[in-house]
Design an enzyme around this catalytic site. Structure first.
Site, PDB file in Angstrom:
ATOM      1  N   ASP A 179      -8.840   8.549  10.408  1.00 23.38           N
ATOM      2  CA  ASP A 179      -9.029   7.667   9.156  1.00 23.38           C
ATOM      3  C   ASP A 179      -9.242   6.603   9.021  1.00 23.38           C
ATOM      4  O   ASP A 179      -8.547   5.771   8.679  1.00 23.38           O
ATOM      5  CB  ASP A 179      -7.347   8.263   8.261  1.00 23.38           C
ATOM      6  CG  ASP A 179      -7.497   8.299   7.873  1.00 23.38           C
ATOM      7  OD1 ASP A 179      -8.203   8.100   6.183  1.00 23.38           O
ATOM      8  OD2 ASP A 179      -6.552   7.609   6.481  1.00 23.38           O
TER       9      ASP A 179
ATOM     10  N   GLY B  58       0.095   5.661   0.101  1.00 24.26           N
ATOM     11  CA  GLY B  58      -1.044   6.787   0.391  1.00 24.26           C
ATOM     12  C   GLY B  58       0.579   8.453  -0.066  1.00 24.26           C
ATOM     13  O   GLY B  58       1.420   8.243  -0.330  1.00 24.26           O
TER      14      GLY B  58
ATOM     15  N   GLY C 133       3.603   8.149   2.354  1.00 22.31           N
ATOM     16  CA  GLY C 133       4.528   6.906   3.001  1.00 22.31           C
ATOM     17  C   GLY C 133       4.039   5.764   2.585  1.00 22.31           C
ATOM     18  O   GLY C 133       2.678   5.803   1.351  1.00 22.31           O
ATOM     19  N   THR C 134       4.950   4.811   2.116  1.00 20.59           N
ATOM     20  CA  THR C 134       4.866   3.431   1.055  1.00 20.59           C
ATOM     21  C   THR C 134       4.849   1.912   2.289  1.00 20.59           C
ATOM     22  O   THR C 134       6.257   2.693   3.254  1.00 20.59           O
ATOM     23  CB  THR C 134       5.722   3.535   0.372  1.00 20.59           C
ATOM     24  OG1 THR C 134       5.563   4.185  -0.485  1.00 20.59           O
ATOM     25  CG2 THR C 134       5.284   1.814  -0.650  1.00 20.59           C
TER      26      THR C 134
ATOM     27  N   GLY D 162       1.109  -0.601  -0.311  1.00 20.04           N
ATOM     28  CA  GLY D 162       0.527  -0.181   0.108  1.00 20.04           C
ATOM     29  C   GLY D 162       0.802   1.141   0.067  1.00 20.04           C
ATOM     30  O   GLY D 162       1.811   1.278   0.064  1.00 20.04           O
TER      31      GLY D 162
END
Length: 329
Positions: free
Chosen positions: A121, A39, A42-43, A37
């Site tokens: 979130d 965003g 970051g990864t 994933g």
């Protein structure tokens, strides 16, 4: 973890790997990097800890010190995860590690809510579930203490509570419960319940199920603009949830109704949800701990990027080293 320079030497005890055209420097004990994933900040890659044979998630931040916003956000997530000790929340080692069995999302929410923290979130991409159905709540970068100043631009729109959409009032942990309800529907039906195209459309989709707010809720709204907007909406009656979800377990439907009440003050809490009959199979009060109050006094600190970087390094240095010769993140 800051992006390593591709041609720079690899630190002792680490190895270098390319994942989706990105260079990763990772402790040797974590093998089998796989991207899971990404965003705005970051990864995340999964890996296997060769020491424990357990799975971990390693998050690589995008230039965490490029601005005050990024630096403070990185420190906030470190602080939150360092102060959380619960098996539905990832342990912060040198990444986010899976530890011991959990039951369901509300169990983790009970813990962080008891510390006075709102995740803000919650969405499927921020939940990690393994083959044993062990769940972890991820990404605390947007989390806040309940007394902090709040903004309406937080939760991904489809999982956003109605009081956030138009900033009706100073919201509380109940916004996480709303998001959890949306996720539960999606888990059961395989479909997003409120796939709004924009904020207005999102609110319309919500009210087509819940009905328009009653006058008692409108009076609570601290925003006069929100009051005027809601008063101008065509009156809609709340739909019968059992008719909207005819194939869903009746107990699940009853829980959803409590989690999706428009008035956040009457919405089911995480603690109440855990004792609901739908979750009776997983409910165990002795394994549903609460947390100590979280100290967020750093939120009011006005520091420059270098000072935030120093604080982050101080937090990192409190971890046990990956190996005796290296304590780098």
């Amino acid at each position: 973890m800051e992006p390593p320079v591709k041609d720079s030497p690899v630190h002792p005890g680490f190895y270098r790997s390319e994942v989706q055209k990105t260079t990763w420097d990772v402790p040797q004990r974590y093998e089998g990097l796989k991207a899971i994933g990404s965003g705005a900040y970051g990864t995340v890659c999964s890996a296997v800890d060769q020491k424990t044979k357990g799975k971990v998630a390693i998050k690589k931040l995008y230039r965490p010190f490029q601005s005050l916003l990024h630096a403070k956000r990185a420190y906030r997530e470190l602080r939150l995860l360092r102060n959380i000790d619960h098996d539905n929340i990832p342990d912060l080692l040198h990444g986010y590690a899976l530890r011991s069995p959990g039951s369901w999302l509300l169990r983790g929410l009970k813990y962080i809510h008891s510390a006075g923290i709102i995740h803000r979130d919650l969405k499927p991409n921020n939940l990690a579930v393994n083959e044993n159905c062990e769940l972890k709540i991820l990404d605390f970068g947007l989390a806040r203490h309940t007394e902090s100043e709040m903004t309406g631009y937080v939760v991904t729109r489809w999982y956003r509570a109605p009081e956030i959409i138009f900033n009706w009032m100073h919201y509380s942990q109940s916004v996480d419960v709303w998001s959890a309800a949306c996720i539960l529907v999606e888990m059961i039906t395989g479909k997003v319940i409120f796939p709004g195209h924009d904020s207005i459309d999102q609110l319309k989709k919500i009210m087509s199920l819940t009905g328009t707010p009653q006058s008692s809720l409108v009076q609570k709204m601290q925003s006069t603009d929100a009051q005027s907007y809601v008063k101008g909406l065509p009156v809609q009656k709340k739909k019968v949830f059992s008719e909207v979800f005819p194939d869903m377990n009746k107990k699940a439907v009853d829980l959803l109704e409590g989690m999706m009440l428009l008035d956040p003050d009457t919405r089911v809490t995480a603690t109440q949800g855990l004792s609901h009959p739908f979750l009776s199979e997983y409910h165990d009060p002795e394994s549903e701990p609460e947390a100590q109050a979280y100290d967020d006094s750093f939120e009011s600190m006005e520091l420059d990027v270098g000072e935030w970087k120093s604080l982050i390094h101080m937090e990192i240095m409190t971890f046990d080293p990956v190996n005796p010769s290296n304590t780098a993140m």
